[in-house]
Each structure stands twice: as structure tokens, then as C-alpha cells.
Design a protein around this motif. Structure first.
Motif, PDB file in Angstrom:
ATOM      1  N   ILE A  84       2.268  13.472  -1.033  1.00  0.00           N
ATOM      2  CA  ILE A  84       2.412  12.361  -1.992  1.00  0.00           C
ATOM      3  C   ILE A  84       1.188  12.305  -2.908  1.00  0.00           C
ATOM      4  CG2 ILE A  84       2.602   9.853  -2.274  1.00  0.00           C
ATOM      5  CD1 ILE A  84       5.160  11.154  -1.225  1.00  0.00           C
ATOM      6  N   GLU A  85       1.436  12.386  -4.207  1.00  0.00           N
ATOM      7  CA  GLU A  85       0.372  12.311  -5.200  1.00  0.00           C
ATOM      8  C   GLU A  85       0.251  10.917  -5.805  1.00  0.00           C
ATOM      9  OE1 GLU A  85       1.012  15.536  -8.023  1.00  0.00           O
ATOM     10  OE2 GLU A  85       1.738  16.775  -6.365  1.00  0.00           O
ATOM     11  N   CYS A  86       1.374  10.175  -5.779  1.00  0.00           N
ATOM     12  CA  CYS A  86       1.334   8.810  -6.325  1.00  0.00           C
ATOM     13  C   CYS A  86       2.213   7.893  -5.487  1.00  0.00           C
ATOM     14  CB  CYS A  86       1.794   8.794  -7.772  1.00  0.00           C
ATOM     15  SG  CYS A  86       1.652   7.144  -8.509  1.00  0.00           S
ATOM     16  N   LEU A  87       1.680   6.731  -5.148  1.00  0.00           N
ATOM     17  CA  LEU A  87       2.415   5.701  -4.412  1.00  0.00           C
ATOM     18  C   LEU A  87       2.653   4.519  -5.340  1.00  0.00           C
ATOM     19  CD1 LEU A  87       3.510   4.461  -1.731  1.00  0.00           C
ATOM     20  CD2 LEU A  87       1.198   3.612  -1.323  1.00  0.00           C
ATOM     21  N   ILE A  88       3.913   4.083  -5.443  1.00  0.00           N
ATOM     22  CA  ILE A  88       4.268   2.954  -6.313  1.00  0.00           C
ATOM     23  C   ILE A  88       4.905   1.860  -5.475  1.00  0.00           C
ATOM     24  CG2 ILE A  88       5.672   2.205  -8.289  1.00  0.00           C
ATOM     25  CD1 ILE A  88       5.638   5.273  -9.101  1.00  0.00           C
ATOM     26  N   LEU A  89       4.412   0.639  -5.632  1.00  0.00           N
ATOM     27  CA  LEU A  89       5.009  -0.521  -4.966  1.00  0.00           C
ATOM     28  C   LEU A  89       5.705  -1.364  -6.024  1.00  0.00           C
ATOM     29  CD1 LEU A  89       3.189   0.446  -2.696  1.00  0.00           C
ATOM     30  CD2 LEU A  89       2.572  -1.912  -2.240  1.00  0.00           C
ATOM     31  N   ASP A  90       7.020  -1.486  -5.912  1.00  0.00           N
ATOM     32  CA  ASP A  90       7.800  -2.296  -6.852  1.00  0.00           C
ATOM     33  C   ASP A  90       8.157  -3.615  -6.175  1.00  0.00           C
ATOM     34  OD1 ASP A  90       9.208  -3.069  -9.068  1.00  0.00           O
ATOM     35  OD2 ASP A  90      10.968  -1.841  -8.644  1.00  0.00           O
ATOM     36  N   GLU A  91       8.024  -4.714  -6.921  1.00  0.00           N
ATOM     37  CA  GLU A  91       8.294  -6.060  -6.385  1.00  0.00           C
ATOM     38  C   GLU A  91       7.434  -6.317  -5.149  1.00  0.00           C
ATOM     39  OE1 GLU A  91      11.363  -8.190  -7.137  1.00  0.00           O
ATOM     40  OE2 GLU A  91      12.274  -6.921  -8.655  1.00  0.00           O
ATOM     41  N   ALA A  92       6.132  -6.118  -5.296  1.00  0.00           N
ATOM     42  CA  ALA A  92       5.197  -6.275  -4.183  1.00  0.00           C
ATOM     43  C   ALA A  92       5.225  -7.687  -3.605  1.00  0.00           C
ATOM     44  CB  ALA A  92       3.786  -5.921  -4.633  1.00  0.00           C
ATOM     45  N   ASP A  93       5.375  -8.689  -4.458  1.00  0.00           N
ATOM     46  CA  ASP A  93       5.412 -10.076  -3.968  1.00  0.00           C
ATOM     47  C   ASP A  93       6.604 -10.295  -3.045  1.00  0.00           C
ATOM     48  OD1 ASP A  93       6.982  -9.653  -6.270  1.00  0.00           O
ATOM     49  OD2 ASP A  93       6.966 -11.763  -6.815  1.00  0.00           O
ATOM     50  N   ARG A  94       7.719  -9.665  -3.379  1.00  0.00           N
ATOM     51  CA  ARG A  94       8.915  -9.795  -2.554  1.00  0.00           C
ATOM     52  C   ARG A  94       8.727  -9.084  -1.217  1.00  0.00           C
ATOM     53  NH1 ARG A  94      11.904 -13.088  -0.882  1.00  0.00           N
ATOM     54  NH2 ARG A  94      13.904 -12.437  -0.104  1.00  0.00           N
ATOM     55  N   VAL A 118       3.810  -2.898   7.455  1.00  0.00           N
ATOM     56  CA  VAL A 118       4.469  -1.587   7.332  1.00  0.00           C
ATOM     57  C   VAL A 118       3.946  -0.856   6.101  1.00  0.00           C
ATOM     58  CG1 VAL A 118       6.692  -0.404   7.081  1.00  0.00           C
ATOM     59  CG2 VAL A 118       6.554  -2.461   8.468  1.00  0.00           C
ATOM     60  N   VAL A 119       3.828  -1.592   4.987  1.00  0.00           N
ATOM     61  CA  VAL A 119       3.340  -0.966   3.747  1.00  0.00           C
ATOM     62  C   VAL A 119       1.898  -0.496   3.911  1.00  0.00           C
ATOM     63  CG1 VAL A 119       2.813  -1.352   1.307  1.00  0.00           C
ATOM     64  CG2 VAL A 119       4.943  -2.225   2.266  1.00  0.00           C
ATOM     65  N   GLU A 120       1.086  -1.294   4.609  1.00  0.00           N
ATOM     66  CA  GLU A 120      -0.301  -0.881   4.844  1.00  0.00           C
ATOM     67  C   GLU A 120      -0.367   0.407   5.672  1.00  0.00           C
ATOM     68  OE1 GLU A 120      -2.461  -4.205   6.436  1.00  0.00           O
ATOM     69  OE2 GLU A 120      -2.206  -5.382   4.597  1.00  0.00           O
ATOM     70  N   ARG A 133      -3.322  10.766  -1.697  1.00  0.00           N
ATOM     71  CA  ARG A 133      -2.794  10.641  -3.057  1.00  0.00           C
ATOM     72  C   ARG A 133      -3.916  10.439  -4.072  1.00  0.00           C
ATOM     73  NH1 ARG A 133      -2.312   5.702  -0.564  1.00  0.00           N
ATOM     74  NH2 ARG A 133      -2.906   3.876  -1.770  1.00  0.00           N
ATOM     75  N   ARG A 134      -3.579  10.650  -5.344  1.00  0.00           N
ATOM     76  CA  ARG A 134      -4.572  10.507  -6.409  1.00  0.00           C
ATOM     77  C   ARG A 134      -4.414   9.212  -7.187  1.00  0.00           C
ATOM     78  NH1 ARG A 134      -2.930  11.125 -11.495  1.00  0.00           N
ATOM     79  NH2 ARG A 134      -0.737  11.594 -11.759  1.00  0.00           N
ATOM     80  N   GLN A 135      -3.259   8.513  -7.024  1.00  0.00           N
ATOM     81  CA  GLN A 135      -2.980   7.363  -7.886  1.00  0.00           C
ATOM     82  C   GLN A 135      -2.036   6.383  -7.191  1.00  0.00           C
ATOM     83  OE1 GLN A 135      -0.973   8.458 -11.515  1.00  0.00           O
ATOM     84  NE2 GLN A 135      -1.708   6.682 -12.647  1.00  0.00           N
ATOM     85  N   SER A 136      -2.191   5.089  -7.522  1.00  0.00           N
ATOM     86  CA  SER A 136      -1.296   4.048  -6.984  1.00  0.00           C
ATOM     87  C   SER A 136      -0.979   3.049  -8.087  1.00  0.00           C
ATOM     88  CB  SER A 136      -1.958   3.299  -5.824  1.00  0.00           C
ATOM     89  OG  SER A 136      -2.420   4.200  -4.850  1.00  0.00           O
ATOM     90  N   LEU A 137       0.266   2.591  -8.097  1.00  0.00           N
ATOM     91  CA  LEU A 137       0.698   1.566  -9.056  1.00  0.00           C
ATOM     92  C   LEU A 137       1.350   0.438  -8.272  1.00  0.00           C
ATOM     93  CD1 LEU A 137       2.540   3.888 -11.646  1.00  0.00           C
ATOM     94  CD2 LEU A 137       0.105   3.355 -11.563  1.00  0.00           C
ATOM     95  N   GLU A 174      -4.880  -9.877  -2.692  1.00  0.00           N
ATOM     96  CA  GLU A 174      -5.505  -9.338  -1.476  1.00  0.00           C
ATOM     97  C   GLU A 174      -4.810  -8.046  -1.055  1.00  0.00           C
ATOM     98  OE1 GLU A 174      -5.529 -12.432   1.431  1.00  0.00           O
ATOM     99  OE2 GLU A 174      -7.092 -13.581   0.403  1.00  0.00           O
ATOM    100  N   PHE A 175      -3.503  -8.034  -1.173  1.00  0.00           N
ATOM    101  CA  PHE A 175      -2.692  -6.859  -0.856  1.00  0.00           C
ATOM    102  C   PHE A 175      -3.096  -5.692  -1.757  1.00  0.00           C
ATOM    103  CE2 PHE A 175       1.796  -4.975  -0.715  1.00  0.00           C
ATOM    104  CZ  PHE A 175       1.645  -4.499   0.577  1.00  0.00           C
ATOM    105  N   SER A 176      -3.289  -5.994  -3.038  1.00  0.00           N
ATOM    106  CA  SER A 176      -3.615  -4.948  -4.020  1.00  0.00           C
ATOM    107  C   SER A 176      -4.966  -4.308  -3.725  1.00  0.00           C
ATOM    108  CB  SER A 176      -3.602  -5.510  -5.440  1.00  0.00           C
ATOM    109  OG  SER A 176      -4.698  -6.380  -5.652  1.00  0.00           O
ATOM    110  N   ARG A 177      -5.902  -5.078  -3.153  1.00  0.00           N
ATOM    111  CA  ARG A 177      -7.222  -4.518  -2.829  1.00  0.00           C
ATOM    112  C   ARG A 177      -7.124  -3.429  -1.771  1.00  0.00           C
ATOM    113  NH1 ARG A 177      -8.760 -10.177  -2.770  1.00  0.00           N
ATOM    114  NH2 ARG A 177      -9.471 -10.735  -4.852  1.00  0.00           N
ATOM    115  N   THR A 178      -6.129  -3.554  -0.899  1.00  0.00           N
ATOM    116  CA  THR A 178      -5.915  -2.541   0.139  1.00  0.00           C
ATOM    117  C   THR A 178      -5.307  -1.277  -0.459  1.00  0.00           C
ATOM    118  OG1 THR A 178      -5.411  -4.345   1.667  1.00  0.00           O
ATOM    119  CG2 THR A 178      -4.815  -2.149   2.389  1.00  0.00           C
ATOM    120  N   ILE A 179      -4.448  -1.451  -1.450  1.00  0.00           N
ATOM    121  CA  ILE A 179      -3.650  -0.336  -1.987  1.00  0.00           C
ATOM    122  C   ILE A 179      -4.327   0.370  -3.166  1.00  0.00           C
ATOM    123  CG2 ILE A 179      -1.370   0.289  -2.939  1.00  0.00           C
ATOM    124  CD1 ILE A 179      -1.184  -0.921  -0.113  1.00  0.00           C
TER     125      ILE A 179
END
Length: 407
Positions: free
Chosen positions: A149-159, A168-170, A179-183, A196-201
Motif C-alpha cells: 500500500i502506497e496510499c491510505l484514504i479514509l472516506d467519511e472518517a467522522d462516520r 480497527v482503522v488504527e 505507505r508514502r501518503q494518507s488522505l 485526534e484521529f487524524s493525528r494518528t493517521i
């Protein structure tokens, strides 16, 4: 930004964009895509209906085009979504955008047999769109390889947080540590949870705020009706559905309420379909398909089931039950007036809902007006909300009283 060509995308992607019918980049696309193309992490606030899916898919597809794989292998881009429907939707859009490329897109969600997934996991994948729970099962059984995996994307993170997927996501985040990138995309960045979640990711992310401007919300004609009791509420609903609404999403708060309302609409001879949590995937897909193709024009939904589903040409959103928070209200009404069209959002408000209606107005910084239907006006007086005095003022008064007593 007036044109997608300004984003320096490959001709194959621009050709797909033109075929889909996108005319110009939305706010979130114009802001997020350049950062993502530069390889930066991105933290984006983008409600549904603002073009966020293309905002993270286009830079990923461009990256895969720029750095083609040298040999067959596992997925290079992983997109996590909170629900099966959203995963299917994102994958469909990815396939449409990748139409003139050789990129391979797959989904891993609940509701699909282990054998079917085992077959696709043995194939070369470029982008995998998955729900966290089912993906974790395959990671634990060593059927899904996160090392590529080079990029991890979280869609609708609040949900995802609302649905209890944080741990599980952590864990998936740690599995994808090479990976090199996260969105990270979220409908809202308000509150501590998502940040706070975003600081981990994320690592030193560029922040993008694509909340729809007020002029966009003005495309949605909002108002509410006060209801005396359930019979009055149902009578108002019947009048609206039979005389005003064309294609309507009806929001309710629970599955029990959905079942009751479904029977009541049958009594009114109003055909409907419905989606709710813990519903078989085939039944959910069938309901959405019937609404999409116009077989039925009323869809009843709970918030859990409806989050992230993109349904075209919705003329009306009706809040049969008010949501528990003001931001959910905004998500709900965003189901109408999409792709530049206008829409109507109507709330049916009982006396105990009045405070929530006022909370919604404060959250949006605009009043939602009350409307009446001739011959169906409410009999009860509108509840008056007594504003609580600030604690600071009461402390000042008590201090003043003590001072007076001493003198």
C-alpha cells in the motif's frame, strides 16, 4: 479553477472526466487535488455532494499512471469507507474515472462470500475499496497484504468514528505503515474526535475546508411544519407526498419507526422502498435500484443506512423524525439540490423537537422558516425556549450579593 486541464492530469483521465460530464472542479477538488498530486497528506472537510470522491481518486489514479507497476501484485491504494454502499459507490466512480487506463479496482465488503473475495485477492489489484471490519478479517488471516500500500484514504472518517471503527482503522493504519501518503476526508472537522484521529493517521497534513458556501445551501428551500400529534404529522406527510413531492427521501430515527411508517404509507396507497441497518445486501441494492430507476419515488431511510449514498434527482428530503444533531440535519438535506439543481427540505416538528429546530438554525447561522398547509394548521402554541443565563453572570450576581451583605 475553470478547467480540469489546469490540474495537469493525464489525457486518459481528462477523457474520462469529459465523458462523465464533469464541467469544472468543485471547491474540494480544486483545493485537495494539487496537494495530493504533490504527495502531501491531506485533511479535508467535505460534505457529501461536493465532489470529494473524485478529489481523492483522481490524484491516486494519476500517481498509478505516473509510476506504473513493474510486475503483478497486491493493491497499491487502499480506500476505507464506513459502509458497503459507499464502498460500492466509490469503486464504481473509480472505474468510471479509470475507464481509459489499465487500473484494476476491487471492493472488499461484508455481504460477499469468502470464496468470491479469495478469488479476487489472488488477482493483481491497483485500488481496493473496503469496509474496515471485513478487511481486518483478511489481514488477520494473512489473505490481504498491506506492505504494498502506497496510499491510505479514509472516506467519511467522522462516520467511521460514530460506527465504532476507530480501533480497527488504527490497526489497519499500522499494517500500512510503509505507505508514502494518507488522505482523510470527513463531513466535518468540528469536535476533538476527527482531529485526534487524524493525528494518528496523517503526517503534517494540508488542511482543506470545503464546506458548501451559503449560496449553495440557498439552492435548498428549507422550511418546517409544526405537528400537534402523530395523526396530524401523518396527515401533513400524506398531503406533501401526494401534492408537492416528486422524488423523496424520508428520514426516520429508528428501524422500528421505519417499519411502522412503511405500513402507514401502504395504507395511504403511496408506494415506497426502504433501507436500514443490518439489512441483507441484496435487499439494500434492490431498494436503491428501484428508487434510482423511478420504479418507486419514496425512499424511507435511517441515518446509518443513508450515509454516503449518492442518489440522483432527489426533489425533496423530509425529516419525519428530527435528527439527534444539527450536523446530521445538514447531511440529510444535502441529499437534494445536487449537481447544481434545486431541492426542498421539509421537517415535521413536534413540540419536543422545537429546540432541535432552533439548534439547527444556530448551527447554519440562518433561520429555517415555519410554513402552514391550509386547513391543517397546528392547534398548539409554538413552544418558547427560555434561554439559560450564563454561569458567569450568576457568579457575578452572587459575588455582588455577598459584597452587599458585608457592607
Amino acid at each position: 479553477m475553470r478547467d480540469f486541464s489546469e490540474l495537469e492530469l493525464d489525457s486518459e483521465l481528462l477523457q474520462a472526466i469529459e465523458e462523465i460530464g464533469y464541467e469544472r472542479p468543485t471547491v474540494v477538488q480544486a483545493q485537495a487535488i494539487p496537494h495530493a498530486l504533490d504527495g502531501r497528506d491531506v485533511l479535508a472537510s467535505a460534505p457529501t455532494g461536493t465532489g470529494k470522491t473524485a478529489a481523492f481518486l483522481l490524484p491516486m489514479l494519476q500517481h498509478l499512471q505516473d509510476f506504473p507497476r513493474k510486475k503483478p501484485g497486491p493493491a497499491r491504494v487502499l480506500v476505507l469507507t464506513p459502509t458497503r454502499e459507499l464502498a460500492i459507490q466509490v469503486a464504481d466512480q473509480a472505474r468510471a474515472l479509470a475507464k481509459f487506463t489499465n487500473q484494476k479496482i476491487f471492493t472488499i465488503t461484508g455481504g460477499i462470500s469468502y470464496d468470491e473475495h479469495a478469488e479476487l485477492l489472488g488477482k493483481t489489484q491497483d485500488i481496493v475499496v473496503a469496509t474496515p471490519g471485513r478487511l481486518m478479517e483478511y489481514i488477520e488471516s494473512e489473505r490481504f497484504d498491506c506492505r504494498a500500500i502506497e496510499c491510505l484514504i479514509l472516506d467519511e472518517a467522522d462516520r467511521m468514528l460514530d460506527m465504532g471503527f476507530a480501533k480497527v482503522v488504527e490497526r489497519i493504519n499500522k499494517e500500512c505503515r510503509w505507505r508514502r501518503q494518507s488522505l482523510l476526508f470527513s463531513a466535518t472537522l468540528e469536535g476533538k474526535g476527527v482531529r485526534e484521529f487524524s493525528r494518528t493517521i496523517l503526517t503534517e497534513p494540508e488542511e482543506v475546508n470545503a464546506e458548501p458556501p451559503r449560496r449553495e445551501r440557498k439552492k435548498i428551500h428549507q422550511y418546517y411544519h409544526r405537528c400537534d400529534h402523530m395523526e396530524h404529522k401523518l396527515a401533513l406527510l400524506e398531503n406533501i407526498l401526494k401534492t408537492q413531492a416528486e422524488r423523496t427521501i424520508l428520514f426516520v430515527k429508528t428501524r422500528e419507526r421505519l417499519a411502522t411508517l412503511r405500513d402507514q404509507l401502504a395504507t395511504m396507497q403511496i408506494p415506497c422502498c426502504w433501507i436500514q441497518g443490518e439489512m441483507a445486501q441484496v435487499a439494500r441494492n434492490n431498494a436503491i435500484a428501484r428508487f434510482r430507476d423511478g420504479t418507486v419515488n419514496v425512499l424511507i431511510a435511517t441515518d446509518v443506512a443513508a450515509r454516503g449514498i449518492d442518489l440522483p434527482d432527489v426533489s425533496h428530503v423530509i425529516n419525519f423524525d428530527m435528527p439527534r444533531t444539527a450536523d446530521i440535519y445538514l447531511h440529510r438535506i444535502g441529499r437534494t439540490a445536487r449537481a447544481g439543481k434545486k431541492g426542498t427540505a421539509i421537517s415535521l416538528v413536534e413540540a419536543h423537537d422545537q429546540t432541535m429546530m432552533e439548534r439547527v438554525s444556530r448551527y447554519m447561522k440562518e433561520d429555517v422558516p415555519e410554513r402552514f398547509i391550509e386547513g391543517m394548521r397546528p392547534q398548539h402554541k409554538k413552544p418558547v425556549t427560555v434561554k439559560k443565563k450564563k454561569k458567569k453572570d450568576s457568579k457575578k450576581k452572587s459575588a455582588a450579593k455577598k459584597k452587599k451583605a458585608k457592607n
